[in-house]
Design an enzyme around this catalytic site. Structure first.
Site, PDB file in Angstrom:
ATOM      1  N   ASP A 109       0.866  -1.392   0.026  1.00 55.73           N
ATOM      2  CA  ASP A 109      -0.106   0.220   0.068  1.00 55.73           C
ATOM      3  C   ASP A 109       0.849   1.255  -0.046  1.00 55.73           C
ATOM      4  O   ASP A 109       1.867   1.410   0.704  1.00 55.73           O
ATOM      5  CB  ASP A 109      -0.872  -0.097   1.094  1.00 55.73           C
ATOM      6  CG  ASP A 109      -1.890   0.900   1.307  1.00 55.73           C
ATOM      7  OD1 ASP A 109      -2.616   0.899   0.405  1.00 55.73           O
ATOM      8  OD2 ASP A 109      -2.040   1.993   2.198  1.00 55.73           O
TER       9      ASP A 109
ATOM     10  N   GLU B 160       1.782  -0.490  -4.836  1.00 50.68           N
ATOM     11  CA  GLU B 160       0.782   0.616  -5.213  1.00 50.68           C
ATOM     12  C   GLU B 160       1.406   1.639  -5.333  1.00 50.68           C
ATOM     13  O   GLU B 160       1.679   2.097  -4.056  1.00 50.68           O
ATOM     14  CB  GLU B 160      -0.316   0.293  -4.137  1.00 50.68           C
ATOM     15  CG  GLU B 160      -1.554   1.274  -4.454  1.00 50.68           C
ATOM     16  CD  GLU B 160      -2.290   2.211  -3.694  1.00 50.68           C
ATOM     17  OE1 GLU B 160      -3.379   2.760  -3.763  1.00 50.68           O
ATOM     18  OE2 GLU B 160      -1.547   2.301  -2.632  1.00 50.68           O
TER      19      GLU B 160
END
Ligand code: GLC
Length: 556
Positions: free
Chosen positions: A222, A283
């Protein structure tokens, strides 16, 4: 119970394929909304395990689980209070092990979410930081600073949160007086870790090992481009949202700093010390040439291709992004990935139901202009058939195989995305793509749960979208996805090479190995080339390809 000695490594049929990730189709599960086994209206791990046959039947290679860790859910679980446990709402570690074992038995790998940029303000390390004085080692795990201005009453710099408002929150010190500020690029409930502190690095390595020892096949990482901040946390009077670009050759001080690469190299070494070809997927909302630097051979394996996801339904733009993506990734020897939907953006079946560009994360309310649902689904099916014909790896988001639209009429009172409150009810946010899935055409919550009170309400029109309603219908979107995945695997399109063919304006036409692909983005039917037959199509085909249709052809 520690897992290292109880969890077997990936079974031989999975371990054998070194390069699985170069071509894999990876299905994203948002655990809160996939399937609920205990009737509390929130999805859970046993619910997922019970539905894994759906994924096997679909024909995906791996699944990625969005966070299921203990969390106050200030940001849908991306505010992690404990990285090495399961939130009781989602089950137990034993439930996780059962999920993993079942997935592996079905030949499906499992990737979990790693959230290293920030934790939850309920994490024990952050609570300890709040309980100690400025300058303490506990505070140095985060970014605490004195404020600017006369009483330190102004934030330490001008950075804004991705969820609106300042990226800093002031704390109250032990003596009751207003004190230092801490940095949070997202919600105040998500304090950013200080990655210059070796203790942070060591703790995340422990987390990686914890899940690797249990047998996971990799991590989706993330906001990985935000871990390292520029020295001195300088002001940045430019926008920092969306795809992040350099200004005059300088990257914003919170994104894509050079120091991130050392972290990824260390993680890659750690993963490579395990058997079974475990992967890291980045990401990072960066332009392709910047994202490609994260997937150099000794760093991560893959990065999401958000440029592709952001591209509107326009032939020239699509062709350009496909070329640009393949070139950028080929240069570093990494596979190109493709993605159309995820838990942060409006579902593509609705996005393509608007003419022109759409704000991806803004959300739609009942009073806003509504998408054309039929046109959106037709284009979404054509877009998916185009995407799954491309070489590389692809990500699917739960429910897109059902052709699910964005829920655009959620009651505002039900909204959970923190951006709704933080923007003063200006930005509705991402709840519309996170509504619990319909599994059956009837039942209190269309088979999602035993209760009708799901954590976000489902719309009344969900019945025909349910997996059960589509299973035996050859014209259904579910049937289309299954067929595309089967043919993609059979013809090895993931390892193939794209060659453009000449075509009329508005038509994308290429070959990938034995398969020839045509996507008609014009408003007129275009004739099929002679001596070909259709192996699959996103909509009915005659001797012409209708507008907003993709066909896969082979030579007679
Ligand atoms: C990523 C997640 C998103 C989350 C944010 C902060 O972009 O996909 O859902 O809000 O990070 O963790």
């Amino acid at each position: 119970m520690t897992s290292a000695d109880t969890t077997p490594p990936a079974p031989a049929h999975l371990a054998a394929d070194d390069d699985w990730w170069r071509t894999a189709v990876i299905y994203q599960i948002y655990p809160r909304s996939f399937a609920d086994s205990d009737g509390d209206g929130t999805g859970d791990l046993p619910g997922i395990t019970a539905r894994l046959d759906h994924l096997a039947d679909l024909g995906v290679d791996a699944l990625w689980l969005s966070p299921f860790y203990p969390s106050p859910q200030r940001d849908g679980g991306y505010d992690v209070a404990d990285y090495r446990a399961v939130d009781p709402r989602y089950g137990t570690l034993a439930d996780f092990d059962a999920l993993l074992a079942r997935a592996h038995t079905l030949g499906i790998r499992v990737v979990v979410d790693l959230v290293p940029n920030h934790c939850s303000s309920e994490h024990t390390a952050f609570r300890a930081a709040l309980a100690t004085a400025p300058g303490s080692p506990e505070r140095d795990l985060f970014h605490f600073r004195d404020g600017r201005g006369p009483d330190g009453g102004l934030p330490p710099n001008d950075w804004t949160s991705m969820f609106e408002g300042p990226a800093w929150t002031r704390v109250t010190e032990a003596d009751g007086r207003p004190g230092q500020w801490y940095l949070h690029l997202f919600d105040p409930g998500q304090p950013d870790w200080n990655w210059d502190n070796p203790a942070v690095r060591a703790d995340f390595e422990t987390t990686l090992r914890f899940w690797l020892d249990r047998g996971v096949d990799g991590f989706r990482v993330d906001v990985c481009d935000a871990l390292v901040k520029a020295d001195g946390l300088p002001d940045w009077p430019h926008p920092t949202h969306g795809v992040i670009e350099p200004v005059d050759g300088v990257m914003p001080p919170m994104w894509d700093q050079e120091g991130i690469h050392d972290i990824f190299r260390a993680w890659r070494k750690l993963l490579d010390s395990y058997d079974g070809h475990r992967i890291l997927c980045a990401e990072a909302w960066l332009p392709p040439e910047r994202a490609a630097r994260i997937i150099r051979p000794d760093e991560m394996h893959q990065a999401f291709n958000f440029r592709f996801l952001e591209t509107p339904w326009e032939p020239d733009a699509l062709r350009a992004v496909i070329d640009e993506s393949l070139t950028a990734n080929d240069e570093v020897g990494a596979p190109t990935t493709w993605v159309l939907s995820n838990h942060d953006v409006m579902r593509h079946a609705s996005r393509f139901g608007y003419d022109g560009p759409v704000a991806l994360e803004h959300g739609v309310g009942a009073d806003d202009p509504q998408p054309d649902r039929a046109a959106g689904l037709r284009r979404a099916r054509a877009a998916t058939a185009l995407m799954l014909a491309l070489p590389g790896s692809a990500y699917l988001y739960q429910g897109e195989e059902l052709g699910l639209p964005e829920v655009t009429d959620l009651p505002d009172a039900a909204r959970q995305d923190p951006v709704w409150e933080r923007s003063g009810h200006r930005i509705r946010g991402r709840d519309g793509c996170r509504v619990p899935l319909p599994w059956t055409s009837q039942g209190p919550s269309f088979g999602f749960s035993d209760t009708p009170d799901t954590w976000l309400p489902q719309p009344s029109y969900y019945g025909p979208y349910a997996a059960e309603s589509q299973r035996d219908d050859p014209d259904s979107t579910l049937h289309l996805y299954r067929g595309l995945l089967r043919l993609r695997r059979h013809h090895r399109l993931g390892t193939g090479e794209l060659r453009w063919l000449s075509s009329p304006d508005g038509v994308l036409h290429f070959t990938n190995g034995a398969i020839e692909v045509m996507t008609n983005l014009t408003s007129q039917p275009v004739p099929l080339p002679p001596s070909r037959h259709v192996v699959i199509a996103s909509a009915a085909v005659t001797d012409h390809v209708a507008p907003d249709t993709t066909v896969w052809l082979v030579r007679d």
